[in-house]
Scaffold this active site. Structure first.
Site, PDB file in Angstrom:
ATOM      1  N   LYS A 295       5.503  -2.459  -6.947  1.00  0.00           N
ATOM      2  CA  LYS A 295       4.979  -3.728  -7.453  1.00  0.00           C
ATOM      3  C   LYS A 295       6.013  -4.332  -8.390  1.00  0.00           C
ATOM      4  CE  LYS A 295       0.054  -2.446  -7.391  1.00  0.00           C
ATOM      5  NZ  LYS A 295      -1.126  -2.163  -8.256  1.00  0.00           N
TER       6      LYS A 295
ATOM      7  N   LYS B 240     -11.588  -0.239  -3.256  1.00  0.00           N
ATOM      8  CA  LYS B 240     -11.522   0.293  -4.610  1.00  0.00           C
ATOM      9  C   LYS B 240     -12.660   1.276  -4.840  1.00  0.00           C
ATOM     10  CE  LYS B 240      -8.109  -2.333  -6.201  1.00  0.00           C
ATOM     11  NZ  LYS B 240      -6.857  -1.790  -6.757  1.00  0.00           N
TER      12      LYS B 240
END
Length: 327
Positions: free
Chosen positions: A246, A150
């Site tokens: 997702k 990230k």
């Protein structure tokens, strides 16, 4: 056959703190949909996401709004007409699949004609932080084949260089979570290319990514926040090389499978990802992930403790769900 709807909220502590460019969290708050008949119970889990205007209360209210239809025997096609793509529809859709399989004493994989599911290699995630901290965290995963990192702040080139050096044998996915801009994206992509990064995920804010059509892609770029369901795909051609599917975005397994088929038809590579949730949320995604280029289903590994029974993780390998868990 009548159906009973049960809606539950669960909170699962995270091991430490999970941080992305937009902020940090210390727990995963999930909504569980249970559909109970005289012969079987189907379950689905979703993770409401504030980035998409969702909350625990709003998701529970959405599911509650179709209680009467569910009790009467709502099917998945009707569900898609009643609830928008998102977390609430995901929980109900996956519960309907689970209920159908358990009622028929078979598996969702068999219902879909997928045959025997295989173990998959999932990414493991390194949270956002300063370059030195992230390099130390990445080094602990240096034996893992796939690491998702990230980023999304100032000095990302330093972070990228540091994490790549800390795990030289691993494939690295850089996830900026919409944290870059037109002024730094070219330099950051070049830093990724220099570091041998395999994929860059959602570098720019959704709707502010037109520059991706005009600049080189020295590393393939994957859409996440910019894509939710199959109907979004056409507008991404020329902008992105991959799409992240997702279930909490698509509204469940049904739309995720449709999106996967359309993405392949249009020539996109595929990542199957997740929000931070338990194995119950990951289990249906395992079916979509059977045909994915990248798998990012490590949500349960971020938790202090997963539900039992959960998915079986062996290093970076994750095994298909048992019928007791889902499907």
């Amino acid at each position: 056959m009548s159906t009973i709807l049960e809606i539950g909220v669960e909170r699962w502590p995270i091991a430490g703190t999970f941080t992305i460019s937009r902020g940090s969290k210390t727990e995963a708050a999930v909504v569980i949909c249970r559909l109970v008949t005289e012969t079987a119970t189907g379950r689905g889990e979703c993770v409401p996401y504030a980035r998409y205007g969702e909350s625990i209360d709003s998701v529970c209210e959405q599911i509650e709004s179709i209680r009467e239809r569910l009790v009467q025997g709502l099917d998945r096609d009707d569900l898609a007409k009643l609830l928008p793509a998102g977390a609430a529809r995901n929980a109900v859709d996956c519960a309907l699949w689970d209920l159908e399989a358990k009622s028929a004493r078979t598996s969702v994989a068999e219902l879909l004609g997928l045959g025997e599911l295989r173990d998959l290699t999932t990414a493991v995630t390194v949270s956002f932080g300063d370059a030195e901290t992230m390099a130390a965290a990445t080094a602990k995963f240096a034996h893992r084949p796939l690491i998702k990192v990230k980023v999304g702040g100032d000095d990302d080139a330093d972070r990228i260089s540091a994490v790549a050096a800390a795990a030289p044998a691993s494939r690295i996915i850089i996830d900026a979570n919409e944290g870059w801009n037109d002024d730094n994206i070219v330099a950051n992509l070049l830093a990724c290319a220099k570091a041998g990064v395999a994929l860059v995920e959602q570098p720019l804010p959704a709707g502010q990514d037109a520059i991706l059509r005009r600049i080189p892609h020295p590393v393939p770029i994957c859409a996440d926040e910019s894509v939710h369901a199959a109907d979004d795909l056409h507008q991404l051609a020329g902008l992105y090389d991959y799409v992240n599917i997702k279930l909490d975005k698509t509204g469940g397994l049904t739309e995720a499978l449709r999106m996967q088929q359309e993405a392949r038809r249009l020539g996109f590579g595929i990542m199957v990802g997740c929000m931070v949730g338990t194995s119950l949320a990951m289990a249906p995604a395992m079916l979509v992930a059977q045909d994915a280029d990248y798998v990012d289903l490590d949500g349960p590994l971020i938790l202090k403790k997963d539900r039992e029974p959960g998915l079986t993780f062996s290093g970076s390998l994750v095994s298909p769900p048992s019928p007791v868990l889902w499907g």
